[in-house]
Design a protein around this motif. Structure first.
Motif, PDB file in Angstrom:
ATOM      1  N   PHE A  12       1.503  -2.502  29.486  1.00  0.00           N
ATOM      2  CA  PHE A  12       3.110  -1.809  30.156  1.00  0.00           C
ATOM      3  C   PHE A  12       2.635  -2.204  31.860  1.00  0.00           C
ATOM      4  CE2 PHE A  12       4.304   0.668  26.863  1.00  0.00           C
ATOM      5  CZ  PHE A  12       5.054  -0.355  25.661  1.00  0.00           C
ATOM      6  N   ILE A  17       5.672  -1.596  34.363  1.00  0.00           N
ATOM      7  CA  ILE A  17       6.444   0.023  34.123  1.00  0.00           C
ATOM      8  C   ILE A  17       5.451   0.517  33.923  1.00  0.00           C
ATOM      9  CG2 ILE A  17       6.706   1.072  31.657  1.00  0.00           C
ATOM     10  CD1 ILE A  17       7.761  -1.677  30.937  1.00  0.00           C
ATOM     11  N   LEU A 169      13.505  -1.707  33.835  1.00  0.00           N
ATOM     12  CA  LEU A 169      12.188  -1.620  32.868  1.00  0.00           C
ATOM     13  C   LEU A 169      12.827  -1.898  31.544  1.00  0.00           C
ATOM     14  CD1 LEU A 169      10.820   2.376  31.493  1.00  0.00           C
ATOM     15  CD2 LEU A 169      11.492   0.571  29.621  1.00  0.00           C
ATOM     16  N   LEU A 173      10.572  -4.454  28.994  1.00  0.00           N
ATOM     17  CA  LEU A 173       9.812  -4.525  27.933  1.00  0.00           C
ATOM     18  C   LEU A 173      10.219  -5.255  27.137  1.00  0.00           C
ATOM     19  CD1 LEU A 173       8.727  -2.012  26.471  1.00  0.00           C
ATOM     20  CD2 LEU A 173      10.814  -0.986  25.272  1.00  0.00           C
ATOM     21  N   TYR A 174      11.998  -6.105  26.928  1.00  0.00           N
ATOM     22  CA  TYR A 174      11.816  -7.060  26.480  1.00  0.00           C
ATOM     23  C   TYR A 174      11.192  -8.801  26.337  1.00  0.00           C
ATOM     24  CZ  TYR A 174      14.518 -10.804  23.662  1.00  0.00           C
ATOM     25  OH  TYR A 174      15.281 -11.464  23.340  1.00  0.00           O
ATOM     26  N   VAL A 185       7.375  -3.038  19.868  1.00  0.00           N
ATOM     27  CA  VAL A 185       7.172  -2.045  21.432  1.00  0.00           C
ATOM     28  C   VAL A 185       7.906  -1.125  21.381  1.00  0.00           C
ATOM     29  CG1 VAL A 185       6.741  -4.739  22.671  1.00  0.00           C
ATOM     30  CG2 VAL A 185       8.937  -3.577  23.138  1.00  0.00           C
ATOM     31  N   GLU A 186       7.362   0.164  21.570  1.00  0.00           N
ATOM     32  CA  GLU A 186       7.690   1.733  21.629  1.00  0.00           C
ATOM     33  C   GLU A 186       7.246   2.077  22.470  1.00  0.00           C
ATOM     34  OE1 GLU A 186       8.935   3.718  17.678  1.00  0.00           O
ATOM     35  OE2 GLU A 186       6.639   4.864  19.152  1.00  0.00           O
ATOM     36  N   ILE A 187       7.928   2.973  22.913  1.00  0.00           N
ATOM     37  CA  ILE A 187       7.665   4.196  24.506  1.00  0.00           C
ATOM     38  C   ILE A 187       8.578   5.698  23.640  1.00  0.00           C
ATOM     39  CG2 ILE A 187       7.943   5.148  26.723  1.00  0.00           C
ATOM     40  CD1 ILE A 187       8.647   2.094  27.452  1.00  0.00           C
ATOM     41  N   LEU A 190       9.794   8.073  26.396  1.00  0.00           N
ATOM     42  CA  LEU A 190      10.030   8.207  27.826  1.00  0.00           C
ATOM     43  C   LEU A 190      10.741   8.950  29.127  1.00  0.00           C
ATOM     44  CD1 LEU A 190      10.138   5.504  29.977  1.00  0.00           C
ATOM     45  CD2 LEU A 190      12.132   4.813  29.112  1.00  0.00           C
ATOM     46  N   ALA A 199       5.999   5.219  31.759  1.00  0.00           N
ATOM     47  CA  ALA A 199       5.637   5.792  29.667  1.00  0.00           C
ATOM     48  C   ALA A 199       4.535   6.239  29.137  1.00  0.00           C
ATOM     49  CB  ALA A 199       5.062   4.201  29.392  1.00  0.00           C
ATOM     50  N   SER A 202       2.607   4.848  24.009  1.00  0.00           N
ATOM     51  CA  SER A 202       3.446   3.408  23.715  1.00  0.00           C
ATOM     52  C   SER A 202       2.699   3.069  22.371  1.00  0.00           C
ATOM     53  CB  SER A 202       1.831   2.635  24.523  1.00  0.00           C
ATOM     54  OG  SER A 202       1.195   1.795  24.808  1.00  0.00           O
ATOM     55  N   MET A 204       2.512  -0.727  20.264  1.00  0.00           N
ATOM     56  CA  MET A 204       2.473  -2.174  19.929  1.00  0.00           C
ATOM     57  C   MET A 204       2.599  -2.129  18.898  1.00  0.00           C
ATOM     58  SD  MET A 204       2.172  -3.603  23.988  1.00  0.00           S
ATOM     59  CE  MET A 204       2.335  -4.855  23.086  1.00  0.00           C
TER      60      MET A 204
END
Length: 370
Positions: A12, A17, A169, A173-174, A185-187, A190, A199, A202, A204
């Motif tokens: 990130f 990020i 952001l 992330l994309y 991919v997850e936050i 956030l 973030a 995280s 992934m």
């Protein structure tokens, strides 16, 4: 392949990020040094490939480097959510005005990436009602354009400077999602801290089939000891934690076996696809592997096509002769060389079922009786 939190945050940060200042530590002494470098209150987080760490006691706070060393030592001696903690992440404690949720994953039905966002992030995201969750599919030929971010902001109630930061952001992330061959991919959470989005966590998951392209990402082993052994034997095996050991031939048959056991109130101990065409040697190894899960009963479900029922029967008898099987075995045999297989089973004092539901119900009955 799942990544540890600290690994995801390093990725990130490399893409721009915002993440809390911190480092990974493997000892309490290292944790104290990192806390001293940060020079503020810190949070010490267990690094395991599982969620609910906070509820499991795997996240603690410290105001000084001495406290950081103490809580790091405590966490490093723990088992959290069934995982032995070997690393911790020591990072600055950040100011939290609000917690959001943001993730990008694959929608298998739509065959597209999907953005998932919510104004209610944090530990209990699974319990948030669907009406408070925004989902937006991504056309991979177009990517994530600003209008997608604006629409999501509208749906989760973000405005002003925060909405602009969210849009920035989301694009990053994309980009990570595509360039790192991610499945997720997850936050969560956030964090909104003033006008800044951070973030605070995280998650992934990288596509295993794309790892040859991801040379910069360290390989993370996520298998249990039995799963590693099964992998070395060429068997598809996943531990599930129940008390009914399961073997079937074919992924669909294996999943059907698990579903049927659950339907009758059972708790499968594993998923094991012995594969089509597995001979006596392979079947013997599969049965021996099942015994290592310490089940109350073994359920073998064979619909023989390429797999021969007599081979399965002979393998089971071979194991019984060479190694004591301390638990009951319920077997369903149908298909190629069925008569020969059933005869072998019966000659050795066992019963072979023809209908999967009857065999599964019997296995559950035995397991539940203890």
């Amino acid at each position: 392949m799942k990544l540890f939190e600290y690994m995801g945050k390093e990725i990130f940060a490399s893409y721009g990020i915002n993440v809390p200042k911190g480092k990974m530590a493997e000892t309490s002494e290292d944790a104290a040094k990192i806390a001293n470098e940060i020079n503020s209150a810190v949070v010490v987080k267990s690094q395991i490939l599982a969620g609910k760490r906070g509820k499991g006691g795997g996240i603690k706070f410290a105001d000084t480097s001495e406290e950081a060393a103490k809580v790091a030592g405590e966490i490093l001696s723990m088992t959290v959510q069934g995982h032995k903690v070997e690393k911790v992440l020591v990072e600055e404690k950040i100011k939290i005005d609000k917690e959001l949720y943001l993730a990008i994953t694959i929608d298998g039905a739509a065959k597209k990436p999907v953005i998932i966002a919510s104004a209610q992030g944090g530990m209990d995201i699974e319990e948030v009602d669907d009406e408070y969750i925004a989902k937006q599919h991504v056309d991979i030929s177009l990517g994530v354009h600003p209008y997608l971010g604006r629409e999501i902001c509208r749906r989760i109630g973000l405005t002003g400077a925060v909405s602009k930061e969210f849009n920035r952001l989301l694009g990053l992330l994309y980009k990570i999602f595509r360039e790192k061959d991610a499945e997720l991919v997850e936050i969560n959470p956030l964090v909104i801290s003033g006008d800044t989005l951070i973030a605070a966590d995280s998650k992934m998951t990288i596509d295993d089939d794309a790892l040859f392209r991801q040379k910069g990402i360290p390989y993370v082993e996520d298998r249990t000891s039995i799963e590693k052994k099964a992998h070395d034997l060429g068997l598809a095996f996943v531990e599930l934690g129940g008390n009914i050991a399961v073997m079937a031939n074919g992924a669909g048959m294996s999943m059907g076996s698990l579903d049927t056991l659950v339907h009758y109130g059972g708790k499968p101990a594993n998923f094991l696809d012995a594969g089509g065409g597995t001979g006596i040697d392979g079947t013997t190894k599969a049965i021996e592997l099942l015994l290592e899960t310490n089940p109350r009963v073994i359920f073998i479900n064979i619909f023989g096509g390429i797999t021969r029922c007599d081979d399965v029967a002979n393998a089971l008898i071979t194991v019984k002769k060479n190694k004591e099987i301390p638990v009951p075995v319920v077997i369903r045999l149908v298909g190629t060389n069925e008569e020969e297989g059933v005869k072998i089973i019966q000659e050795n004092g066992m019963e072979a079922y023809k209908v999967m539901q009857e065999a599964a119900a019997k296995a559950v009955e035995i397991a539940n009786a203890g």
